[in-house]
Each structure stands twice: as structure tokens, then as C-alpha cells.
Scaffold this motif. Structure first.
Motif, PDB file in Angstrom:
ATOM      1  N   UNK A 171       0.824  -1.207   0.000  1.00  0.00           N
ATOM      2  CA  UNK A 171       0.000   0.000   0.000  1.00  0.00           C
ATOM      3  C   UNK A 171       0.861   1.262   0.000  1.00  0.00           C
ATOM      4  N   UNK A 172       2.166   1.089  -0.146  1.00  0.00           N
ATOM      5  CA  UNK A 172       3.037   2.271  -0.158  1.00  0.00           C
ATOM      6  C   UNK A 172       2.847   3.057  -1.451  1.00  0.00           C
ATOM      7  N   UNK A 173       3.398   4.227  -1.507  1.00  0.00           N
ATOM      8  CA  UNK A 173       3.263   5.024  -2.721  1.00  0.00           C
ATOM      9  C   UNK A 173       3.805   4.221  -3.913  1.00  0.00           C
ATOM     10  N   UNK A 174       3.061   4.137  -5.031  1.00  0.00           N
ATOM     11  CA  UNK A 174       3.444   3.206  -6.106  1.00  0.00           C
ATOM     12  C   UNK A 174       4.525   3.747  -7.039  1.00  0.00           C
ATOM     13  N   UNK A 175       5.685   4.029  -6.507  1.00  0.00           N
ATOM     14  CA  UNK A 175       6.758   4.623  -7.320  1.00  0.00           C
ATOM     15  C   UNK A 175       7.148   3.725  -8.493  1.00  0.00           C
ATOM     16  N   UNK A 176       7.235   2.421  -8.239  1.00  0.00           N
ATOM     17  CA  UNK A 176       7.626   1.503  -9.320  1.00  0.00           C
ATOM     18  C   UNK A 176       6.559   1.437 -10.401  1.00  0.00           C
ATOM     19  N   UNK A 177       5.307   1.416  -9.973  1.00  0.00           N
ATOM     20  CA  UNK A 177       4.216   1.345 -10.946  1.00  0.00           C
ATOM     21  C   UNK A 177       4.155   2.641 -11.766  1.00  0.00           C
ATOM     22  N   UNK A 178       4.425   3.776 -11.102  1.00  0.00           N
ATOM     23  CA  UNK A 178       4.459   5.055 -11.824  1.00  0.00           C
ATOM     24  C   UNK A 178       5.579   5.027 -12.870  1.00  0.00           C
ATOM     25  N   UNK A 179       6.769   4.595 -12.437  1.00  0.00           N
ATOM     26  CA  UNK A 179       7.898   4.519 -13.378  1.00  0.00           C
ATOM     27  C   UNK A 179       7.558   3.637 -14.566  1.00  0.00           C
ATOM     28  N   UNK A 180       6.932   2.493 -14.268  1.00  0.00           N
ATOM     29  CA  UNK A 180       6.568   1.589 -15.359  1.00  0.00           C
ATOM     30  C   UNK A 180       5.579   2.261 -16.328  1.00  0.00           C
ATOM     31  N   UNK A 181       4.570   2.933 -15.781  1.00  0.00           N
ATOM     32  CA  UNK A 181       3.560   3.564 -16.652  1.00  0.00           C
ATOM     33  C   UNK A 181       4.205   4.622 -17.554  1.00  0.00           C
ATOM     34  N   UNK A 182       5.095   5.431 -16.972  1.00  0.00           N
ATOM     35  CA  UNK A 182       5.751   6.473 -17.774  1.00  0.00           C
ATOM     36  C   UNK A 182       6.601   5.832 -18.873  1.00  0.00           C
TER      37      UNK A 182
END
Ligand SMILES: [Fe+2]
Length: 611
Positions: free
Chosen positions: A39-50
Motif C-alpha cells: 500500500x506504499x506510494x506506487x513509485x515503481x508502478x508510476x515509473x513503469x507507466x511512464x
């Protein structure tokens, strides 16, 4: 125009990127960090989306968060004040997370986006995000919308209408009265983990009898004809304690809760059956009411409760709506997608055309790996593999292996968004096999023996095997249907004579591995457009064996997030008793691999907390 949606800090953090109304990418943070329900801030998912969108943060036009933290904070404060001085400990416990992250979200998001995003942050309401995720990608031009979950800011459920490019929620049910939290209270009491074990309890329900149905309606919940309800809060201490149930609840159900991993008794099975029946009743009454109020013939659903596929199956069979579409990422992860679509349609007023096909793209919105990337990794660990240049030959081989009762890791294309593996990160096997349910539970997934497995069925053959109403498909594995009468087999002992886990005995259909003890199955219909490779594989299997059904379970072990990368898949393959792994057109046999040592297997299992 690029819009990034984010959900975080409750459970199942996720990010989604929408470009000019099209979903470019979406993924849950847990798949990258390997911590389930992260539930932490989704930094990895954000990086992947970008990265999937080929952009950096400075190319984002809007960043939107899936709920309004200040209103949620207000709920927390007001609930505390209403119950004060009780609940002080719980209040204190939740404060650090709020003071550190939730109240400073823009700062947190700036950091995650490397200070590249210069625009303003948008905050949508939690149930608006769910509703948007249900309606905007749906195949319908207009539909009734129903959302049900644990809790958002204040709302625990809502309904309204979606038309063209707008949604309007006209009715809400408010905290603390919540179907999601009611279900979770029973999840907790029957010894499963809240926010993840709900699925297990649903799977347990068919082993029991709904003995406590009347008791629940009598004592715990005041259920109205229209499906709305009030919980009797004297049984539910979650407003002022960190537990879901206490002694009053225990007195009703004959003693203390089952501890996790303790043996299951008939009581837990009967409680599961009872709360499941109550949940279905609420879902049915609510949908009838929504139908009367909206006059729509289509229904779209989202929110954690929409993952109750047994309830969904009943809405489809017994409810008044002609068509139903359910957001595959119905839980809070899907809020990231809903929030991004909300900005594009609702706030920016862009045109939306529904053409009868959903825009979810089979929910294959996650990372993809090329054959080259896969072989590079496999070489780095000295794995032995075979490359198939002719795909037909590969499908032929895999179909043969399935029919020989081999357990197969199937890793193809983009990873699924949402909790179900739909044939991209799946473990597959022969549904006709009598021993497969037990093998998969004990030797592959290392999980509880009572848990059922779901089938994939070729869409063309669906009605031969399952009783889904004509024309309805289930591409996202969100509907439970019953195995057809003519595929059922007589049992040595009549079903009504079997109690509890004894119900597992006997072969009850021609596809026993996916037939639950009450003949139900959580089906995924496989079509050639959404899943061309899986469809061809299954067609090949059908030609060989006459059976258009296989087992499909997620590629992971108990407590582990579904695998994302070739490395995750290979490790999981090596740590379990899986026989074969296929990644794109590369095939690996377990017996040809440099053998994993037992202590490595144990180490692998120890990484994941039991769920
Ligand atoms: Fe939610």
C-alpha cells in the motif's frame, strides 16, 4: 494528453496512464516490490507507466489521486470524536502515517515524479473513482453504476447513472455501515486475513450450511427491502478498536475467533456460508432497487465487493439487468484507472463512444518482455531451454504436456491488471485430472487444501459446460457459473450426506479439477481477440482431447504477488513442483534445470508472509 492516475495508502497501490482517453498502462505496486497488497506510494508502478508511455513526468498533463485525503481525515477525526474517549489508541496508531504521508500527498507525489510534473494535482472521490473505472471502459453507452466496498472517505457504497461521457452518483451508503467491512469482520473471525482472505472465505462457503443466516439478519444487520442496511455497531468495534469483532460477536457464534492456520471446523464453514448468503441477498436486493431507480438495462460494478464472483453470478442469473460489466481491477487498485478516466471524460468533457466492446484491452496493461530479454535472463542463470520458432509446434507440444497431467507455468505478453491471472501470468493444467486440485494446492501453490481452482473455457464451448445465460461472456473471471448437468457425474455418496471437507471426496464432473464442491466454477471465457495465444493453445488441446476446458490459476505461491518478470517466473518455477515453464516461445523442463536445492526452496517460500 497524458493523465496519470494513482491509488495508494490503503491497500493495493497502483498507477495507470491514460492518453487521449486510451488506457496505455496500469499496474499494481505489489508486482514490482514483491510485497502482496503493497500500500506504499506506487513509485515503481508510476515509473513503469511512464516508461510504457515513452514519456517522462514533465510530459504529464494531469496527475490525479483516487480519493480526497482531507475528507477521509475528517471521517477519521469525526469517528474518533463520536467514540471518544474510546479509540484513542487506534487514533494514535493511525496518526504517524497521516502526518507523514497522507496529509502531504502533493509533496510525496512531487518526490515520486522527480519534481518533473509542474501541474496541479487533482483529487477525485473514492467512489467516483470506482464508478469511473466501472463505467468508462465498459462496452455501454449508458448504464446503471453500482459500487460497493469497505470504505472510502465516508461512502461504503454508491449508485447512479453513466451516460455518454458523464457519470452521476445519486445515492450513497455511509460509514460505518459497510458491506465490505461486514464481510471482512467474518473474514477476520474465520481466521483469514482482512483485505486479502475474503476470497478464501468465499471459497470455503460451499463446504458449510448457511445456519447463521437468520441470526445475522436478526442481530447484526437491519436490512431493508431496497438493499440498504444499518449494522448494529454494538457488535462491530472497528470504529474505536483495531479489531473487527469482540466478545459480543464471539458470544453469538460460540466462542473465540479461529486463529490463522488453525484447523478449520464446521463452525467456520457455516459462518462463511451464512455471510456469503447474506451478502448475496444484499447484492440482489440492491441491484433490483438500482434497476427500479435508474430504469437502465445495463449494469456496471466496481469496488472490492464486486470481486465476489458468486454474488455477481447471482446478479446475472437472478437480477433484472440484461447486461453486466465488472471492472477487472474492482478493488482499490482500479481506482487509479478510474481517477485518470474521470479527468479525461468527466472533467475535460472529452467525447466517449461506446461500440459494444469494452476498452479494458483484456486487462493486459502491465509489463511485457521480449524473447530476447527472456533468453538473456535465462542464460545468466544457466537455465536450459528450447526455442520454438514455429508457434504451432509449441502449442502442439504444450497441449500434449497438459494432457499428460504436467503442471505448466504460462508466461505470455503483458501482465494482467487486477487480482486475477487471465492467461498471461498463469499456471495451467488438465481440468479432467482427478488429482490436479490436490497437486496444485499442496505441491505448487503450498496453500490450503480446500481451495478451488478456476477454469478457462473456450468461449465457443462455454454453454456446453457451464450454465451462464445465453451470450454472456466472462473474460475477466468475475462470474461464477454452475457446471452443466450433463457434465456432472453421480457421486458414490450423495452430496447432501457429505459434511465439511469430506465434500472434496469423489469425482463430481468430467472436469473435476475445476468443479467446486457445490458444482460451481469461477469461469474465464477465452476468445481469440483478447487472448489469441491462449485461445490457440486451448483449441489445440480441445482437438487432441475433446475438452475445451483447462485449469487456470495465478502464477505465484501462497502469499506471493503474481509474477511480473521472467526472473520472478523462473524463481517461482524452480521453487515449486511445476514441471514445465513456457515464456513466450521458450520452453523449460524442470528435470533439465540445474536442480534447486531444498534450502533455496525454503528460502523462497520464507520471503512471503502467509496470507
Ligand atoms: Fe474502495
Amino acid at each position: 494528453m497524458n493523465i496519470l492516475g494513482i491509488s495508494a495508502f490503503y491497500h493495493d497501490s497502483a498507477a495507470a496512464l491514460v492518453r487521449d482517453g486510451e488506457i496505455i498502462a496500469a499496474a499494481q505496486e505489489e508486482r514490482f516490490t514483491r510485497k502482496k497488497h503493497d500500500s506504499r506510494f506506487p513509485s515503481n508502478a508510476v515509473d513503469y507507466c511512464l516508461q510504457a508511455g515513452g514519456i517522462t513526468a514533465n510530459k504529464l498533463d494531469y496527475v490525479v489521486f483516487y480519493e480526497k485525503p482531507l475528507i477521509k481525515f475528517e471521517r477519521l477525526l469525526e469517528t474518533y470524536i463520536a467514540y471518544a474517549p474510546r479509540g484513542f489508541r487506534q487514533f494514535l496508531m493511525s496518526m504517524p502515517l497521516w502526518l507523514r504521508h497522507k496529509l502531504h500527498l502533493p509533496k510525496e507525489m512531487d518526490k515520486a515524479l522527480n519534481n518533473g510534473y509542474k501541474g496541479r494535482y487533482v483529487f477525485t472521490e473514492h467512489h467516483e473513482s470506482h464508478a469511473a473505472s466501472a463505467f468508462f471502459p465498459s462496452p455501454f453507452n449508458e448504464a446503471a453504476i453500482l459500487t460497493l466496498d469497505g470504505v472510502g472517505e465516508w461512502a461504503t457504497g454508491s449508485f447512479g447513472i453513466g451516460k455518454g461521457n458523464k457519470i452521476e452518483l445519486t445515492h450513497v451508503l455511509q460509514f460505518p455501515h459497510s458491506l465490505g467491512l461486514l464481510y471482512s469482520a467474518f473474514t477476520y473471525f474465520t481466521g483469514f486475513r482482512v483485505n486479502s482472505g475474503e476470497y478464501k472465505m468465499m471459497g470455503l462457503a460451499p463446504y458449510g450450511e448457511p445456519k447463521y443466516y437468520e441470526l445475522i439478519l436478526d442481530k447484526l444487520i437491519d436490512l431493508k427491502q431496497d438493499g440498504s442496511f444499518r449494522l448494529n455497531m454494538s457488535y462491530f468495534p472497528y470504529c474505536h478498536k483495531t479489531v473487527m469483532t469482540d466478545s459480543r460477536f464471539e458470544n453469538l457464534f460460540g466462542g473465540s475467533p479461529r486463529r490463522p492456520e488453525w484447523p478449520l471446523t464446521q463452525r467456520e464453514m457455516d459462518m462463511a456460508a451464512s455471510i456469503q448468503a447474506v451478502t448475496e441477498e444484499i447484492m440482489l436486493r440492491t441491484t433490483k432497487h438500482v434497476y427500479q431507480q435508474t430504469g437502465m438495462k445495463n449494469l456496471v460494478l466496481a469496488g472490492g465487493v464486486a470481486l465476489n464472483c458468486v454474488g455477481n453470478g447471482r446478479i446475472l442469473r437472478e437480477g433484472p439487468f440484461e447486461n453486466i460489466w465488472i471492472q477487472p481491477a474492482a478493488g482499490d487498485a482500479g481506482g487509479a484507472l478510474g481517477a485518470a478516466l474521470f479527468v479525461w471524460y468527466q472533467l475535460l468533457n472529452n467525447e466517449r463512444k461506446a461500440d459494444g466492446r469494452d476498452k479494458q484491452q483484456a486487462s493486459l496493461l502491465g509489463p511485457i518482455y521480449s524473447g530476447e530479454q527472456i533468453s538473456q535472463f535465462l542464460d545468466s542463470v544457466n537455465a536450459k531451454y528450447h526455442i520454438y520458432t514455429d508457434e504451432e509446434e509449441l502449442f502442439d507440444k504444450v497441449a500434449e504436456l497438459i494432457s499428460e497431467e504436467k503442471v505448466i507455468g504460462w508466461f505470455q505478453g503483458r501482465m494482467e491488471f487486477g487480482p486475477r491471472a487471465l492467461g498471461s501470468r498463469s499456471i495451467i493444467g488438465d481440468a479432467r485430472s482427478e488429482k490436479m486440485q490436490s497437486i496444485m494446492n499442496r505441491k505448487i501453490k503450498f496453500r490450503e487444501s480446500f481451495r478451488p481452482f478456476a477454469p478457462c473455457v473456450l468461449r465457443e464451448n462455454m454453454q456446453e459446460y457451464f450454465d451462464l445465460p445465453g451470450g454472456q461472456e466472462s473474460p475477466y473471471m468475475l462470474l461464477v457459473a454452475y457446471v452443466h448437468n450433463d457434465k456432472r457425474l453421480p457421486l458414490d455418496t450423495p452430496l447432501e450426506k457429505l459434511k465439511g471437507l469430506d465434500k472434496l471426496r469423489g469425482k463430481r464432473s468430467s472436469v473435476p479439477a475445476i468443479t467446486h464442491v457445490d458444482y460451481s466454477a469461477r469461469i474465464q471465457t477465452v476468445d481469440a481477440e483478447r487472448h489469441p495465444k491462449l485461445h490457440r493453445l486451448m483449441s489445440r488441446f480441445e482437438e487432441k482431447t475433446g475438452c475445451p476446458v483447462i485449469i487456470n490459476t495465478s502464477f505465484n505461491i501462497r502469499g506471493e504477488p503474481i509474477v511480473c518478470s521472467p526472473e520472478h517466473a523462473y524463481r517461482c518455477f524452480m521453487a515449486t513442483n511445476m514441471d514445465v515453464l513456457i515464456m513466450e516461445n521458450l520452453l523449460l523442463y524442470k528435470e533439465q534445470q540445474p536442480q534447486a536445492k531444498q534450502h533455496e526452496v525454503d528460502e523462497y517460500k520464507a520471503q512471503f508472509e502467509l496470507d
